[in-house]
Design an enzyme around this catalytic site. Structure first.
Site, PDB file in Angstrom:
ATOM      1  N   TYR A  44     -59.865  21.519 -16.741  1.00  0.00           N
ATOM      2  CA  TYR A  44     -60.077  23.056 -16.770  1.00  0.00           C
ATOM      3  C   TYR A  44     -58.578  23.633 -16.595  1.00  0.00           C
ATOM      4  O   TYR A  44     -58.532  24.733 -17.385  1.00  0.00           O
ATOM      5  CB  TYR A  44     -60.907  23.421 -15.537  1.00  0.00           C
ATOM      6  CG  TYR A  44     -61.047  24.780 -15.364  1.00  0.00           C
ATOM      7  CD1 TYR A  44     -62.187  25.508 -16.124  1.00  0.00           C
ATOM      8  CD2 TYR A  44     -60.192  25.389 -14.237  1.00  0.00           C
ATOM      9  CE1 TYR A  44     -62.426  27.002 -15.847  1.00  0.00           C
ATOM     10  CE2 TYR A  44     -60.470  27.009 -14.302  1.00  0.00           C
ATOM     11  CZ  TYR A  44     -61.401  27.618 -15.007  1.00  0.00           C
ATOM     12  OH  TYR A  44     -61.637  29.043 -14.874  1.00  0.00           O
ATOM     13  N   SER A  90     -52.946  30.257  -0.367  1.00  0.00           N
ATOM     14  CA  SER A  90     -53.260  29.167  -1.092  1.00  0.00           C
ATOM     15  C   SER A  90     -52.070  28.773  -1.935  1.00  0.00           C
ATOM     16  O   SER A  90     -51.064  29.771  -2.223  1.00  0.00           O
ATOM     17  CB  SER A  90     -54.409  29.572  -2.096  1.00  0.00           C
ATOM     18  OG  SER A  90     -54.266  28.640  -2.897  1.00  0.00           O
ATOM     19  N   LYS A 124     -58.014  18.945  -1.339  1.00  0.00           N
ATOM     20  CA  LYS A 124     -58.967  19.827  -1.680  1.00  0.00           C
ATOM     21  C   LYS A 124     -60.349  18.803  -2.367  1.00  0.00           C
ATOM     22  O   LYS A 124     -59.795  17.946  -3.258  1.00  0.00           O
ATOM     23  CB  LYS A 124     -58.510  20.715  -2.784  1.00  0.00           C
ATOM     24  CG  LYS A 124     -59.506  21.696  -3.426  1.00  0.00           C
ATOM     25  CD  LYS A 124     -58.804  22.543  -4.484  1.00  0.00           C
ATOM     26  CE  LYS A 124     -60.011  23.131  -5.057  1.00  0.00           C
ATOM     27  NZ  LYS A 124     -59.543  23.943  -6.461  1.00  0.00           N
TER      28      LYS A 124
END
Length: 127
Positions: A44, A90, A124
């Site tokens: 992606y 982040s 993650k």
């Protein structure tokens, strides 16, 4: 003649951008709306990076509905909104040690501090 002035290359870029936008939208819907991604995050990211690269080369081909002009998609209704007492920051996309250094610089600037910081990191897990 620059790349963005070449009508053939611009025409090819326009077709590729349309394809990328469609594919990214499909994957955003699978990920954000149905919680059922079809491709790994790295694949992606390659699609998004290519889209951004072409849009940098051909800025006049950027459209308001381009994935580069928005963040994500509508979240699942099962997710509750959470307000954090301490803002979460982040790393974004990190591919090098320099990217980590840039993150540290942004955090220190936001905290208005130049003292060494300690970080807590967790893997993650998606999907």
């Amino acid at each position: 003649m620059s790349v963005s002035d070449d009508p053939v290359k611009k025409s090819q870029a326009k077709k590729e951008l349309e394809s990328l936008r469609s594919r990214i939208l499909h994957h955003d819907t699978r990920y954000f709306t149905y919680d059922s991604p079809e491709i790994p995050d790295a694949d992606y990211d390659r699609l998004v990076n290519r889209l951004q690269e072409l849009e940098r080369q051909f800025p006049d081909l950027i459209t308001p509905d381009s994935p580069s002009q928005r963040i994500g998609s509508a979240p699942l209704k099962t997710f509750a909104q959470v307000i954090h007492e301490i803002p979460m920051m982040s790393l974004d996309k990190v591919f090098s040690e320099a990217d980590l250094g840039d993150f540290d610089t942004r955090v220190k600037k936001r905290l208005e501090s130049d003292k060494p910081l300690q970080y807590s990191c967790e893997p993650k897990v998606d999907g």
